[in-house]
Write a protein that holds these residues in place. Sequence first.
Motif, PDB file in Angstrom:
ATOM      1  N   HIS A 189      41.185  44.260  38.664  1.00 40.21           N
ATOM      2  CA  HIS A 189      42.228  44.368  39.687  1.00 40.21           C
ATOM      3  C   HIS A 189      41.809  45.384  40.740  1.00 40.21           C
ATOM      4  N   ASP A 191      43.766  48.442  43.001  1.00 41.05           N
ATOM      5  CA  ASP A 191      45.047  49.151  43.021  1.00 41.05           C
ATOM      6  C   ASP A 191      45.727  48.916  44.367  1.00 41.05           C
ATOM      7  N   HIS A 247      38.184  46.873  39.775  1.00 45.44           N
ATOM      8  CA  HIS A 247      37.732  47.563  38.572  1.00 45.44           C
ATOM      9  C   HIS A 247      38.405  46.988  37.335  1.00 45.44           C
TER      10      HIS A 247
HETATM   11 FE   LIG Z   1      43.421  50.430  38.556  1.00 46.79          FE
END
Ligand SMILES: [Fe+2]
Length: 317
Positions: A189, A191, A247
């Motif tokens: 994903h 952030d 990540h």
């Molecule tokens: Fe994350």
Amino acid sequence: MGSQSCPSKLPLLDFSKPESTKSGSSEWESLKSQVREALEEYGCFEACFDKIPSDLLKAVFRSMDEVFELPLESKLQNVSEKPYHGYVGQHAQVPLYESLGIDEVMVAERVEAFANTMWPQGNPTFRKTIESYAEKLSELEKTVRKMIAESFGLEKYIDEQLNSTNYLLRFSKYNGPNTPDTEIGLSPHTDKNLVTILHQNQVEGLELQTKDGSWIKFQPSTPNSFIVMISESFTAWLNDRLSATCHRVMMSGNEARYSLGLFSYPKDGSIIEVPEEMVDEEHPLLFRPFHYEEFLSFYYTKAGQAAPSALRAFCGM
Ligand SMILES: [Fe+2]
Ligand SMILES: O=C(O)CCC(=O)C(=O)O
């Protein structure tokens, strides 16, 4: 490309020199260009930051241990009206993962409320430890955002942005899979917030995706190293001049991995709007002004989860 993990190194930037967080010093100027260069290539870097003493780091991990040892019914009391700001765990897709969050961690009453919810008799050591950690680490976060703003000629906007920032602190635990295989700890994903700073115990597992799609296994260079990552709302503000890093966490062996994430995000009601300096013929405006809290809610809808880029689907031009 994309499925293989090859150990490699992220740039390591030293924020421990006394002058490095002093705006205008030669250390500041030199770090500022290293920050820009690292973020252009990787969207993240490893920061060596000794303003958090090793005793405090040890106390933070002891505090985390205490939290995760609590019975599930206590941890489930960690609720939030915002998605992913309270307890997350017991998910079939990521069975090794469990996490809790303290929203608005810079507000002493919020840390106290969290501690009192987990331990009805109170836990002053936990409170002091967490407040001190968040306060010191948020200085690094602000330094990085200031440096990026300066490097893009956006310094006139940054104080207002810093003043309308909240911080979420998340504790995460990933159990070892206890099998010979490597298993998913947290799915890939990016952030959604402004800037994320991660710190972990000695158990590795964090992987960061490079521009060519391969994965770097993060191996901390020192016990006081932190990963600094820019996240989607910040890249939107920069009109996509920098990109957020995808990540994931991959777990092997039988030891548990603990990590702490400090996530800066715009306060409710504040608007993220691309400054005019970021728009020209070569860089047309990519995003409409938006509220972070609305973007976050959209991300957790079916449409937000299905979109190749939730940000573009939500506020792309
Ligand atoms: Fe994350
Ligand atoms: O545990 C980690 O290092 C990563 C956590 C993470 O990516 C997140 O909470 O968004």
